[in-house]
Design a protein around this motif. Sequence first.
Motif, PDB file in Angstrom:
ATOM      1  N   ARG A  68       3.500  41.790  55.029  1.00 37.07           N
ATOM      2  CA  ARG A  68       4.321  42.218  53.888  1.00 37.07           C
ATOM      3  C   ARG A  68       4.721  41.045  53.011  1.00 37.07           C
ATOM      4  O   ARG A  68       4.830  39.920  53.480  1.00 37.07           O
ATOM      5  CB  ARG A  68       5.564  42.938  54.393  1.00 37.07           C
ATOM      6  N   PHE A  69       4.971  41.330  51.731  1.00 35.85           N
ATOM      7  CA  PHE A  69       5.399  40.303  50.787  1.00 35.85           C
ATOM      8  C   PHE A  69       6.438  40.891  49.841  1.00 35.85           C
ATOM      9  O   PHE A  69       6.542  42.111  49.685  1.00 35.85           O
ATOM     10  CB  PHE A  69       4.205  39.718  50.024  1.00 35.85           C
ATOM     11  N   TRP A  70       7.224  39.998  49.178  1.00 36.05           N
ATOM     12  CA  TRP A  70       8.293  40.407  48.275  1.00 36.05           C
ATOM     13  C   TRP A  70       8.331  39.488  47.065  1.00 36.05           C
ATOM     14  O   TRP A  70       7.901  38.344  47.132  1.00 36.05           O
ATOM     15  CB  TRP A  70       9.648  40.330  48.979  1.00 36.05           C
ATOM     16  N   GLY A  71       8.870  39.996  45.981  1.00 40.74           N
ATOM     17  CA  GLY A  71       8.998  39.189  44.774  1.00 40.74           C
ATOM     18  C   GLY A  71       9.805  39.905  43.719  1.00 40.74           C
ATOM     19  O   GLY A  71      10.624  40.781  44.022  1.00 40.74           O
ATOM     20  N   ARG A  72       9.536  39.567  42.446  1.00 43.18           N
ATOM     21  CA  ARG A  72      10.300  40.158  41.350  1.00 43.18           C
ATOM     22  C   ARG A  72       9.455  40.178  40.079  1.00 43.18           C
ATOM     23  O   ARG A  72       8.526  39.385  39.925  1.00 43.18           O
ATOM     24  CB  ARG A  72      11.584  39.383  41.118  1.00 43.18           C
ATOM     25  N   VAL A  73       9.819  41.078  39.191  1.00 45.46           N
ATOM     26  CA  VAL A  73       9.203  41.124  37.869  1.00 45.46           C
ATOM     27  C   VAL A  73       9.845  40.012  37.050  1.00 45.46           C
ATOM     28  O   VAL A  73      11.074  39.898  37.001  1.00 45.46           O
ATOM     29  CB  VAL A  73       9.436  42.496  37.187  1.00 45.46           C
ATOM     30  N   THR A  74       9.029  39.162  36.431  1.00 49.59           N
ATOM     31  CA  THR A  74       9.570  38.080  35.596  1.00 49.59           C
ATOM     32  C   THR A  74       9.300  38.308  34.110  1.00 49.59           C
ATOM     33  O   THR A  74       9.851  37.608  33.273  1.00 49.59           O
ATOM     34  CB  THR A  74       9.001  36.709  36.032  1.00 49.59           C
ATOM     35  N   LEU A  75       8.450  39.307  33.783  1.00 52.27           N
ATOM     36  CA  LEU A  75       8.201  39.670  32.387  1.00 52.27           C
ATOM     37  C   LEU A  75       7.590  41.062  32.368  1.00 52.27           C
ATOM     38  O   LEU A  75       6.705  41.369  33.168  1.00 52.27           O
ATOM     39  CB  LEU A  75       7.221  38.689  31.727  1.00 52.27           C
ATOM     40  N   TRP A  76       8.066  41.902  31.446  1.00 53.09           N
ATOM     41  CA  TRP A  76       7.455  43.220  31.221  1.00 53.09           C
ATOM     42  C   TRP A  76       7.530  43.454  29.726  1.00 53.09           C
ATOM     43  O   TRP A  76       8.598  43.654  29.166  1.00 53.09           O
ATOM     44  CB  TRP A  76       8.200  44.316  31.965  1.00 53.09           C
ATOM     45  N   PHE A  77       6.392  43.371  29.073  1.00 55.16           N
ATOM     46  CA  PHE A  77       6.350  43.408  27.616  1.00 55.16           C
ATOM     47  C   PHE A  77       5.223  44.323  27.184  1.00 55.16           C
ATOM     48  O   PHE A  77       4.084  44.156  27.593  1.00 55.16           O
ATOM     49  CB  PHE A  77       6.106  41.982  27.106  1.00 55.16           C
ATOM     50  N   GLY A  78       5.528  45.320  26.365  1.00 59.62           N
ATOM     51  CA  GLY A  78       4.520  46.227  25.840  1.00 59.62           C
ATOM     52  C   GLY A  78       4.539  46.191  24.325  1.00 59.62           C
ATOM     53  O   GLY A  78       5.550  46.512  23.716  1.00 59.62           O
ATOM     54  N   GLY A  79       3.427  45.773  23.720  1.00 56.66           N
ATOM     55  CA  GLY A  79       3.382  45.653  22.257  1.00 56.66           C
ATOM     56  C   GLY A  79       4.397  44.636  21.797  1.00 56.66           C
ATOM     57  O   GLY A  79       4.310  43.470  22.122  1.00 56.66           O
ATOM     58  N   ASP A  80       5.412  45.098  21.084  1.00 54.39           N
ATOM     59  CA  ASP A  80       6.462  44.194  20.616  1.00 54.39           C
ATOM     60  C   ASP A  80       7.800  44.503  21.282  1.00 54.39           C
ATOM     61  O   ASP A  80       8.849  44.103  20.810  1.00 54.39           O
ATOM     62  CB  ASP A  80       6.601  44.292  19.091  1.00 54.39           C
ATOM     63  N   VAL A  81       7.765  45.214  22.420  1.00 58.63           N
ATOM     64  CA  VAL A  81       8.995  45.625  23.091  1.00 58.63           C
ATOM     65  C   VAL A  81       9.012  45.099  24.522  1.00 58.63           C
ATOM     66  O   VAL A  81       8.111  45.377  25.306  1.00 58.63           O
ATOM     67  CB  VAL A  81       9.119  47.171  23.116  1.00 58.63           C
ATOM     68  N   GLY A  82      10.055  44.356  24.844  1.00 58.71           N
ATOM     69  CA  GLY A  82      10.239  43.880  26.208  1.00 58.71           C
ATOM     70  C   GLY A  82      11.235  44.761  26.936  1.00 58.71           C
ATOM     71  O   GLY A  82      12.120  45.351  26.321  1.00 58.71           O
ATOM     72  N   ILE A  83      11.081  44.887  28.234  1.00 62.11           N
ATOM     73  CA  ILE A  83      12.042  45.624  29.054  1.00 62.11           C
ATOM     74  C   ILE A  83      12.848  44.591  29.831  1.00 62.11           C
ATOM     75  O   ILE A  83      12.290  43.649  30.401  1.00 62.11           O
ATOM     76  CB  ILE A  83      11.329  46.595  30.015  1.00 62.11           C
ATOM     77  N   SER A  84      14.156  44.777  29.851  1.00 63.73           N
ATOM     78  CA  SER A  84      15.040  43.863  30.577  1.00 63.73           C
ATOM     79  C   SER A  84      14.637  43.797  32.049  1.00 63.73           C
ATOM     80  O   SER A  84      14.318  44.815  32.677  1.00 63.73           O
ATOM     81  CB  SER A  84      16.482  44.362  30.463  1.00 63.73           C
ATOM     82  N   LEU A  85      14.661  42.608  32.606  1.00 63.09           N
ATOM     83  CA  LEU A  85      14.283  42.422  34.005  1.00 63.09           C
ATOM     84  C   LEU A  85      15.245  43.127  34.946  1.00 63.09           C
ATOM     85  O   LEU A  85      14.889  43.460  36.074  1.00 63.09           O
ATOM     86  CB  LEU A  85      14.190  40.934  34.325  1.00 63.09           C
TER      87      LEU A  85
END
Length: 157
Positions: A68-85
């Motif tokens: 098993r492994f674990w981590g985090r989202v460090t960037l989520w960007f679609g087109g010109d819109v980013g989603i808060s981490l």
Amino acid sequence: MDQTIRFTSFIGVVVFSACTSSIAAPASPAAVMLGEWSYAAPIRIIDPPSLNTGLHVLISIDSAEGMRFWGRVTLWFGGDVGISLSAFGRVWGQIDESNGVMLEIPRASPGQAAVRVVGELVGDVLTVHGCSSGAVAGPFAIGTMFERSSGSITPIR
């Protein structure tokens, strides 16, 4: 007294060696997932143009134990819109003996379904074989890839 000093030094070396070997653990099979993984949707020309095309996601896998492994989202960007981490929970997943990978990206809101990715790892490339978010298709298209960046995290051995 000279013999006692030699004997004490010898004991010190034996104790240190025993402690060192008991601390060192075998490498986790999931350690192959450690590092930063980047997903960039294939470039498509859309007519008429849309602002929400071109998904780019970065996931940092920072710990592993067993399969098993674990981590985090460090960037989520679609087109010109980013989603808060803060919209995402702790990423987790597992790898099997044949380099099959299951990755789950939970949403922080209880009402939103997690994104689940099933794929295959070959070197620094994770190819997506399936992706869902609850009962609907997920954002990562089948056949697309996550690639490990060159600045990957190296496990401590």
